[in-house]
Design a protein around this motif. Structure first.
Motif, short mmCIF file in Angstrom:
data_model
loop_
_atom_site.label_atom_id
_atom_site.label_comp_id
_atom_site.label_asym_id
_atom_site.label_seq_id
_atom_site.Cartn_x
_atom_site.Cartn_y
_atom_site.Cartn_z
N GLY A 146 38.13 66.26 28.37
CA GLY A 146 38.74 65.00 28.75
C GLY A 146 40.17 65.18 29.21
N LYS A 147 40.91 64.08 29.18
CA LYS A 147 42.29 64.04 29.66
C LYS A 147 43.24 64.06 28.47
CE LYS A 147 45.25 61.23 32.60
NZ LYS A 147 45.34 60.02 33.40
N VAL A 148 44.32 64.85 28.58
CA VAL A 148 45.31 64.98 27.51
C VAL A 148 46.31 63.84 27.60
CG1 VAL A 148 47.12 66.44 26.53
CG2 VAL A 148 45.08 67.47 27.50
N VAL A 149 46.56 63.20 26.45
CA VAL A 149 47.57 62.15 26.36
C VAL A 149 48.44 62.48 25.14
CG1 VAL A 149 48.00 59.70 26.03
CG2 VAL A 149 46.05 60.44 27.39
N VAL A 150 49.74 62.63 25.37
CA VAL A 150 50.68 62.90 24.28
C VAL A 150 51.42 61.60 23.98
CG1 VAL A 150 52.63 64.29 23.53
CG2 VAL A 150 50.95 65.26 25.07
N THR A 151 51.36 61.18 22.72
CA THR A 151 51.99 59.93 22.31
C THR A 151 53.00 60.18 21.20
OG1 THR A 151 50.25 59.48 20.70
CG2 THR A 151 49.97 58.55 22.91
N CYS A 152 53.96 59.30 21.10
CA CYS A 152 54.94 59.34 20.03
C CYS A 152 54.65 58.13 19.15
CB CYS A 152 56.35 59.30 20.61
SG CYS A 152 57.63 59.57 19.39
N GLU A 153 54.15 58.38 17.94
CA GLU A 153 53.68 57.30 17.08
C GLU A 153 54.46 57.28 15.78
OE1 GLU A 153 49.50 57.74 16.49
OE2 GLU A 153 49.12 58.05 18.63
N LYS A 154 54.44 56.12 15.15
CA LYS A 154 55.10 55.95 13.86
C LYS A 154 54.34 56.72 12.80
CE LYS A 154 56.70 52.29 10.82
NZ LYS A 154 56.72 50.84 10.58
N PHE A 155 55.07 57.40 11.94
CA PHE A 155 54.49 58.28 10.93
C PHE A 155 54.73 57.68 9.56
CE2 PHE A 155 55.07 62.19 8.22
CZ PHE A 155 53.75 62.54 8.19
N GLU A 156 53.65 57.47 8.82
CA GLU A 156 53.73 56.92 7.46
C GLU A 156 53.33 58.02 6.48
OE1 GLU A 156 54.68 53.95 6.33
OE2 GLU A 156 55.08 53.10 8.30
N PRO A 157 54.28 58.78 5.93
CA PRO A 157 53.92 59.86 5.01
C PRO A 157 53.56 59.34 3.62
CG PRO A 157 56.28 59.76 5.25
CD PRO A 157 55.72 58.73 6.17
N ASN A 158 52.83 60.15 2.88
CA ASN A 158 52.50 59.87 1.49
C ASN A 158 53.69 60.31 0.64
OD1 ASN A 158 51.37 59.45 -1.00
ND2 ASN A 158 49.89 61.13 -0.84
N PHE B 227 48.91 64.78 19.89
CA PHE B 227 48.08 65.15 21.04
C PHE B 227 46.75 64.43 20.91
CE2 PHE B 227 51.02 68.54 21.77
CZ PHE B 227 50.84 68.90 23.08
N ASN B 228 46.34 63.71 21.96
CA ASN B 228 45.07 62.98 21.98
C ASN B 228 44.28 63.43 23.21
OD1 ASN B 228 45.71 61.08 19.75
ND2 ASN B 228 47.30 60.44 21.17
N ILE B 229 42.96 63.35 23.10
CA ILE B 229 42.06 63.64 24.22
C ILE B 229 41.24 62.39 24.50
CG2 ILE B 229 40.15 65.04 25.06
CD1 ILE B 229 42.62 66.67 24.82
N ILE B 230 41.38 61.86 25.71
CA ILE B 230 40.54 60.74 26.15
C ILE B 230 39.31 61.36 26.80
CG2 ILE B 230 40.43 58.65 27.55
CD1 ILE B 230 42.56 58.62 25.31
N PRO B 231 38.10 61.17 26.22
CA PRO B 231 36.91 61.84 26.75
C PRO B 231 36.54 61.36 28.15
CG PRO B 231 36.39 60.62 24.73
CD PRO B 231 37.82 60.38 25.05
#
Length: 138
Positions: free
Chosen positions: A86-98, A121-125
């Motif tokens: 698929g297609k690579v999509v790089v996102t900057c997301e909020k991180f909620e650690p434990n 890193f995400n893959i859109i199929p």
């Protein structure tokens, strides 16, 4: 008679008896001058928007710099790889650690009131071809 012959011969020079030969060479001290370390070439392997196949390496890392997202796997050494084509999509997301985890407390101590963002890193199929042949069951 032959024994007395060797005893009567005297050396020609007084320095002949005192000759020493060097047991070690004089090379001096050396350092680790031939220690050539090969570069590891870590980082992004595929940029945002590129098309990849399944199993393609997306990023290599020593520490957890990039996180796996949708359809992305992570190897034991931190390598991110595509699990589906698929297609690579790089996102900057909020991180909620434990916050109860010990290493999270050690790494993110003092940042409890801040918003933490991480790169994923995400893959859109690829869409399926939709050329299916329907068969009636008997």
């Amino acid at each position: 008679m032959s024994w007395n012959f060797f005893m009567t011969i005297k050396p020609l020079s007084p320095f002949v008896d005192i000759v020493r030969h060097a047991s070690k060479k004089t090379g001096g001290s050396t350092r680790n001058t031939n220690c050539k370390v090969k570069p590891k070439h870590r980082g992004w392997k595929v940029q945002d928007g590129h098309t990849v196949q399944a199993g393609h390496i997306l990023a290599t890392q020593r520490n957890l710099r990039f996180h796996p997202g949708l359809n992305v796997g992570m190897g034991r050494n931190g390598t991110l790889f595509a699990m589906e084509p698929g297609k690579v999509v790089v996102t900057c997301e909020k991180f909620e650690p434990n916050w109860e985890h010990t290493w999270v407390q050690r790494i993110y101590s003092g940042r409890g009131d801040q918003v933490i963002f991480k790169k994923y890193f995400n893959i859109i199929p690829k869409p399926q071809h939709n050329r299916f042949k329907l068969i009636e069951e008997m």
